[in-house]
Write a protein that holds these residues in place. Structure first.
Motif, PDB file in Angstrom:
ATOM      1  N   SER A  89       0.824  -1.208   0.000  1.00  0.00           N
ATOM      2  CA  SER A  89       0.000   0.000   0.000  1.00  0.00           C
ATOM      3  C   SER A  89       0.858   1.259   0.000  1.00  0.00           C
ATOM      4  O   SER A  89       1.767   1.397   0.821  1.00  0.00           O
ATOM      5  CB  SER A  89      -0.897  -0.004   1.233  1.00  0.00           C
ATOM      6  N   THR A 143      -0.206   4.159   0.840  1.00  0.00           N
ATOM      7  CA  THR A 143      -0.843   5.139   1.722  1.00  0.00           C
ATOM      8  C   THR A 143       0.117   5.717   2.757  1.00  0.00           C
ATOM      9  O   THR A 143       0.133   6.933   2.990  1.00  0.00           O
ATOM     10  CB  THR A 143      -2.066   4.507   2.430  1.00  0.00           C
ATOM     11  N   LEU A 144       0.921   4.878   3.397  1.00  0.00           N
ATOM     12  CA  LEU A 144       1.859   5.377   4.406  1.00  0.00           C
ATOM     13  C   LEU A 144       2.923   6.276   3.787  1.00  0.00           C
ATOM     14  O   LEU A 144       3.330   7.267   4.391  1.00  0.00           O
ATOM     15  CB  LEU A 144       2.513   4.213   5.153  1.00  0.00           C
ATOM     16  N   ALA A 155       1.302   9.551   3.159  1.00  0.00           N
ATOM     17  CA  ALA A 155       1.201  10.287   4.428  1.00  0.00           C
ATOM     18  C   ALA A 155       2.553  10.879   4.805  1.00  0.00           C
ATOM     19  O   ALA A 155       2.631  12.027   5.273  1.00  0.00           O
ATOM     20  CB  ALA A 155       0.692   9.371   5.529  1.00  0.00           C
ATOM     21  N   ALA A 156       3.619  10.116   4.601  1.00  0.00           N
ATOM     22  CA  ALA A 156       4.958  10.635   4.876  1.00  0.00           C
ATOM     23  C   ALA A 156       5.264  11.814   3.959  1.00  0.00           C
ATOM     24  O   ALA A 156       5.824  12.829   4.405  1.00  0.00           O
ATOM     25  CB  ALA A 156       6.008   9.536   4.713  1.00  0.00           C
ATOM     26  N   HIS A 158       9.262  11.196  -1.388  1.00  0.00           N
ATOM     27  CA  HIS A 158       8.357  10.213  -0.790  1.00  0.00           C
ATOM     28  C   HIS A 158       7.099  10.022  -1.638  1.00  0.00           C
ATOM     29  O   HIS A 158       6.565   8.919  -1.718  1.00  0.00           O
ATOM     30  CB  HIS A 158       8.004  10.615   0.647  1.00  0.00           C
ATOM     31  N   SER A 175       5.744   6.607  -3.189  1.00  0.00           N
ATOM     32  CA  SER A 175       4.370   6.132  -3.005  1.00  0.00           C
ATOM     33  C   SER A 175       3.762   5.710  -4.340  1.00  0.00           C
ATOM     34  O   SER A 175       2.916   4.820  -4.380  1.00  0.00           O
ATOM     35  CB  SER A 175       3.498   7.204  -2.347  1.00  0.00           C
ATOM     36  N   LEU A 185       6.458   7.910  11.278  1.00  0.00           N
ATOM     37  CA  LEU A 185       5.618   7.697  10.099  1.00  0.00           C
ATOM     38  C   LEU A 185       6.471   7.320   8.897  1.00  0.00           C
ATOM     39  O   LEU A 185       6.171   6.373   8.168  1.00  0.00           O
ATOM     40  CB  LEU A 185       4.804   8.960   9.807  1.00  0.00           C
ATOM     41  N   GLN A 186       7.558   8.058   8.709  1.00  0.00           N
ATOM     42  CA  GLN A 186       8.442   7.790   7.578  1.00  0.00           C
ATOM     43  C   GLN A 186       9.075   6.407   7.706  1.00  0.00           C
ATOM     44  O   GLN A 186       9.125   5.643   6.749  1.00  0.00           O
ATOM     45  CB  GLN A 186       9.526   8.880   7.491  1.00  0.00           C
ATOM     46  N   PHE A 214       7.988   3.775   9.334  1.00  0.00           N
ATOM     47  CA  PHE A 214       6.975   2.740   9.147  1.00  0.00           C
ATOM     48  C   PHE A 214       6.595   2.608   7.676  1.00  0.00           C
ATOM     49  O   PHE A 214       6.499   1.495   7.155  1.00  0.00           O
ATOM     50  CB  PHE A 214       5.754   3.065  10.020  1.00  0.00           C
ATOM     51  N   GLY A 215       6.385   3.730   7.003  1.00  0.00           N
ATOM     52  CA  GLY A 215       6.020   3.691   5.580  1.00  0.00           C
ATOM     53  C   GLY A 215       7.120   3.093   4.715  1.00  0.00           C
ATOM     54  O   GLY A 215       6.858   2.239   3.871  1.00  0.00           O
ATOM     55  N   LYS A 275       7.523  -0.703   5.516  1.00  0.00           N
ATOM     56  CA  LYS A 275       6.501  -1.524   4.873  1.00  0.00           C
ATOM     57  C   LYS A 275       6.812  -1.729   3.390  1.00  0.00           C
ATOM     58  O   LYS A 275       6.613  -2.791   2.850  1.00  0.00           O
ATOM     59  CB  LYS A 275       5.126  -0.887   5.029  1.00  0.00           C
TER      60      LYS A 275
END
Length: 124
Positions: free
Chosen positions: A2, A4-5, A8-9, A63, A67, A114-115, A117-118, A121
């Motif tokens: 995904s 999405t993270l 968001a980052a 980023h 994404s 957040l960064q 984790f994104g 993943k």
């Protein structure tokens, strides 16, 4: 995987850039800072501050690109860039906390998490 993270980052970096620019305007308006206008510290401090805002905006775009294609984070160079960005965020968060600027420290810490984790993943 995904995006999405990573989106968001990306958004967090754009917001960091805007916030950084606003803080720079507040900082450079400080009467103590104005007393050194025209000196090397004033020139380097002002320019460096706004370069930082540009760096954060550029990092947001990077980023966003990740994404759009998270497989780019499989590349060692992209992984290194993501790691460097995360290290800078955490180090800055700690530095601001050390000197009592807690609001900025917290915002940077949240962005770093957040960064991480994104990107994490996307790298799995």
């Amino acid at each position: 995987m995904s995006p999405t993270l990573l989106q968001a980052a990306a958004a967090s970096f754009v917001l960091l850039s805007v916030g950084h620019t606003i803080k720079g305007r507040e900082w450079t308006a400080d009467p103590r800072f104005k007393t050194i206008k025209g000196t090397n510290p004033w020139t380097c401090g002002t320019l460096g501050w706004y370069q930082g805002s540009g760096f954060l905006l550029l990092t947001g775009l990077l980023h966003w690109q990740w994404s759009r294609d998270p497989t780019l984070l499989q590349d060692p160079v992209n992984k290194a860039m993501a790691g460097i960005v995360n290290l800078l965020l955490w180090a800055s968060s700690v530095w601001y906390a050390k000197y009592g600027i807690k609001d900025t420290s917290i915002v940077l810490g949240i962005s770093a998490a957040l960064q991480a984790f994104g990107v994490g993943k996307a790298c799995l």
